[in-house]
Design a protein around this motif. Structure first.
Motif, short mmCIF file in Angstrom:
data_model
loop_
_atom_site.label_atom_id
_atom_site.label_comp_id
_atom_site.label_asym_id
_atom_site.label_seq_id
_atom_site.Cartn_x
_atom_site.Cartn_y
_atom_site.Cartn_z
N GLN A 98 -42.25 19.21 -26.38
CA GLN A 98 -43.08 18.02 -26.51
C GLN A 98 -42.36 16.78 -25.99
O GLN A 98 -42.96 15.93 -25.34
CB GLN A 98 -43.47 17.80 -27.98
CG GLN A 98 -44.52 18.76 -28.51
CD GLN A 98 -44.74 18.58 -30.00
OE1 GLN A 98 -43.84 18.19 -30.75
NE2 GLN A 98 -45.95 18.88 -30.46
N ALA A 135 -46.91 23.92 -20.13
CA ALA A 135 -48.00 24.32 -21.03
C ALA A 135 -48.24 23.25 -22.10
O ALA A 135 -49.40 22.92 -22.41
CB ALA A 135 -47.65 25.66 -21.69
N VAL A 136 -47.17 22.69 -22.65
CA VAL A 136 -47.31 21.65 -23.67
C VAL A 136 -47.92 20.39 -23.06
O VAL A 136 -48.79 19.75 -23.67
CB VAL A 136 -45.94 21.34 -24.31
CG1 VAL A 136 -46.02 20.09 -25.18
CG2 VAL A 136 -45.47 22.52 -25.14
N TYR A 137 -47.48 20.01 -21.88
CA TYR A 137 -48.02 18.83 -21.20
C TYR A 137 -49.53 18.96 -21.01
O TYR A 137 -50.30 18.04 -21.33
CB TYR A 137 -47.33 18.68 -19.85
CG TYR A 137 -47.72 17.44 -19.06
CD1 TYR A 137 -46.93 16.30 -19.07
CD2 TYR A 137 -48.87 17.41 -18.28
CE1 TYR A 137 -47.26 15.17 -18.35
CE2 TYR A 137 -49.23 16.29 -17.55
CZ TYR A 137 -48.42 15.17 -17.58
OH TYR A 137 -48.78 14.05 -16.86
N ASN A 138 -49.95 20.10 -20.50
CA ASN A 138 -51.37 20.32 -20.26
C ASN A 138 -52.18 20.29 -21.55
O ASN A 138 -53.29 19.76 -21.59
CB ASN A 138 -51.59 21.65 -19.53
CG ASN A 138 -50.96 21.67 -18.14
OD1 ASN A 138 -50.59 20.62 -17.60
ND2 ASN A 138 -50.83 22.85 -17.56
N ALA A 139 -51.60 20.85 -22.62
CA ALA A 139 -52.30 20.90 -23.90
C ALA A 139 -52.32 19.54 -24.60
O ALA A 139 -53.35 19.12 -25.13
CB ALA A 139 -51.65 21.95 -24.81
N GLU A 140 -51.19 18.85 -24.60
CA GLU A 140 -51.08 17.58 -25.33
C GLU A 140 -51.88 16.46 -24.68
O GLU A 140 -52.46 15.62 -25.36
CB GLU A 140 -49.60 17.17 -25.43
CG GLU A 140 -48.75 18.09 -26.27
CD GLU A 140 -48.64 17.63 -27.71
OE1 GLU A 140 -48.71 16.43 -27.98
OE2 GLU A 140 -48.48 18.51 -28.58
N LYS A 142 -54.16 16.89 -22.04
CA LYS A 142 -55.39 17.33 -21.39
C LYS A 142 -55.37 16.98 -19.89
O LYS A 142 -56.36 16.55 -19.30
CB LYS A 142 -56.63 16.70 -22.05
CG LYS A 142 -56.68 16.84 -23.56
CD LYS A 142 -56.63 18.29 -23.99
CE LYS A 142 -56.67 18.41 -25.51
NZ LYS A 142 -56.45 19.79 -25.98
N ASP A 144 -53.30 18.10 -15.96
CA ASP A 144 -52.57 19.12 -15.22
C ASP A 144 -51.30 18.50 -14.65
O ASP A 144 -51.37 17.57 -13.85
CB ASP A 144 -53.44 19.68 -14.09
CG ASP A 144 -52.79 20.86 -13.39
OD1 ASP A 144 -51.83 20.62 -12.62
OD2 ASP A 144 -53.22 22.01 -13.60
#
Length: 319
Positions: A98, A135-140, A142, A144
Motif C-alpha cells: 500500500q 495489484a494494490v494500486y489498481n484496487a486502491e 481504481k 491502471d
C-alpha cells in the motif's frame, strides 16, 4: 509474539531491517494505550508505540482497534497529527505494498511528475513485489498503473518505466549481453531498445557482472559514460532513468543513501518507511560512507520534537 501473525509476516532477526517485531507483543494492551493517547492527544505515546512495532504488528493493532472502538485508527491519527509527522505515521500504518502504491500515486498526481520517485520504486523492487504493488494500486485507486505511467511520461522513458513494471528475470549468457551494450556505448547512433531489453530482463547479479566487464575495458563507470556521451542523443528523462537503473544495479544501498542526503521530507520518509524492515542497516552504512556522518546524527541535527523521535526510532541506532 502475536500468534495470529502468519510466519511470512514475521521479520527474522537476521535481516538488515532496523525495525523488528516488538518482543512480547500484546495488542490488547497497545489498543488501550493508543485509545488513551488519542483521547489525550498524547503524540509522544502514539509515536513511541507505532514506531516500535513491525508493519504486521501495526496491521494487527489497526484491526483490533477498530473491533474494540468501532473506529478506524488511521482516522484517529489524522485528527491529532499534522504535517510531516502525520504523513510519516499514516505511511507506517500502510502495508508495504500500500505504501509503495501510495508513493507512486503521489508521484503522478497533481501538476508535474516526480520521475525520481517512480524510478526509485520501479528500479529497486523485484518482479514479485512490483506485481503485488501493481495489484494494490489498481484496487486502491481504481486506476491502471501502467496506463497512468504512459499518460504521465513520454517516449523512451515511458518504454523504460513500463518494462520495469513488467520486468521478469530470464537467464542469459554473459558475453552476448556485454557485447550488445558495449556496441551501444561505442555507437554514434545508440538506441534505447537494447538497454531497456537487457537491463529489465536479467537479474541484478547477472547485470552487475555485465557492468563489471564493460567497465574493466574502459576504467570508467558505464553511468558516467552515458551521462557524458549521450547528452544530445537520449532525452533527459530517459538518460536519468538509465543512469538511475545502473546505479541501483551496481550499489542499491549507496543509491538510496545518496537519494536521502538532502533530507527532503517526502523522499526521506519514503526511503525510511519502505526499507526499515528490509535493508535500512545497509543504507545507514552507505550513508556514513558517502557523507562521513551517521544517518542517526544527521536526523538529530535536521529535525526536532515528535518528528525527530519518530525518525530516530525508525533509524534505530547510531553507527
Amino acid at each position: 509474539m502475536d500468534s495470529r501473525l502468519r510466519p511470512s509476516e514475521m521479520l527474522c532477526w537476521g535481516t538488515l531491517g532496523s525495525v523488528r517485531p516488538f518482543p512480547n507483543f500484546q495488542p490488547e494492551r497497545d489498543v488501550v494505550d493508543l485509545q488513551a493517547a488519542l483521547e489525550q492527544k498524547d503524540i509522544n505515546s502514539l509515536v513511541r508505540i507505532l514506531t516500535n512495532r513491525s508493519s504486521a504488528q501495526r496491521q494487527t493493532l489497526a484491526r483490533d482497534y477498530q473491533t474494540h472502538t468501532q473506529k478506524e485508527l488511521k482516522a484517529g491519527l489524522k485528527k491529532v497529527l499534522s504535517g510531516d509527522l502525520e504523513a510519516l505515521m499514516l505511511g507506517l500504518m500502510m502495508t508495504p505494498e500500500q505504501f509503495e502504491a501510495h508513493r507512486l500515486r503521489l508521484a503522478m498526481a497533481g501538476v508535474g511528475t516526480d520521475e525520481e520517485t517512480l524510478l526509485e520504486i520501479l528500479c529497486m523492487r523485484t518482479p514479485q513485489q512490483l506485481s503485488d504493488i501493481n495489484a494494490v494500486y489498481n484496487a486502491e485507486y481504481k486506476r491502471d498503473l501502467e496506463k497512468d505511467l504512459i499518460s504521465e511520461t513520454s517516449g523512451d522513458f515511458t518504454k523504460l518505466l513500463v518494462a520495469l513494471l513488467k520486468k521478469e528475470y530470464r537467464p542469459g549468457p554473459l558475453e552476448p549481453d556485454v557485447q550488445v551494450l558495449s556496441e551501444e556505448l561505442n555507437s554514434k547512433k545508440p538506441t534505447a531498445g537494447p538497454w531497456i531489453q537487457i537491463l529489465t530482463s536479467r537479474s541484478p547479479d547477472h547485470l552487475r557482472k555485465v557492468l563489471i566487464d564493460m567497465e574493466a575495458e574502459r576504467n570508467r563507470p558505464v553511468a558516467e559514460i552515458i551521462e557524458k556521451r549521450f547528452g544530445g542523443v537520449f532525452s533527459a528523462d530517459f538518460r536519468l532513468g538509465l543512469i538511475t537503473l545502473l546505479c541501483c544495479i551496481e550499489n542499491p544501498h549507496l543509491y538510496l543513501a545518496q537519494r536521502i542526503q538532502n533530507m527532503k521530507g517526502s523522499v526521506l520518509q519514503g526511503v525510511l518507511v519502505s526499507h526499515c524492515e528490509e535493508d535500512l542497516l545497509a543504507v545507514r552504512v552507505a550513508f556514513k560512507t558517502c557523507t562521513g556522518t551517521s544517518l542517526y546524527t544527521t536526523l538529530q541535527k535536521q529535525f526536532k520534537g515528535d518528528l525527530q523521535q519518530a525518525l530516530l526510532a525508525i533509524c534505530c541506532a547510531e553507527d
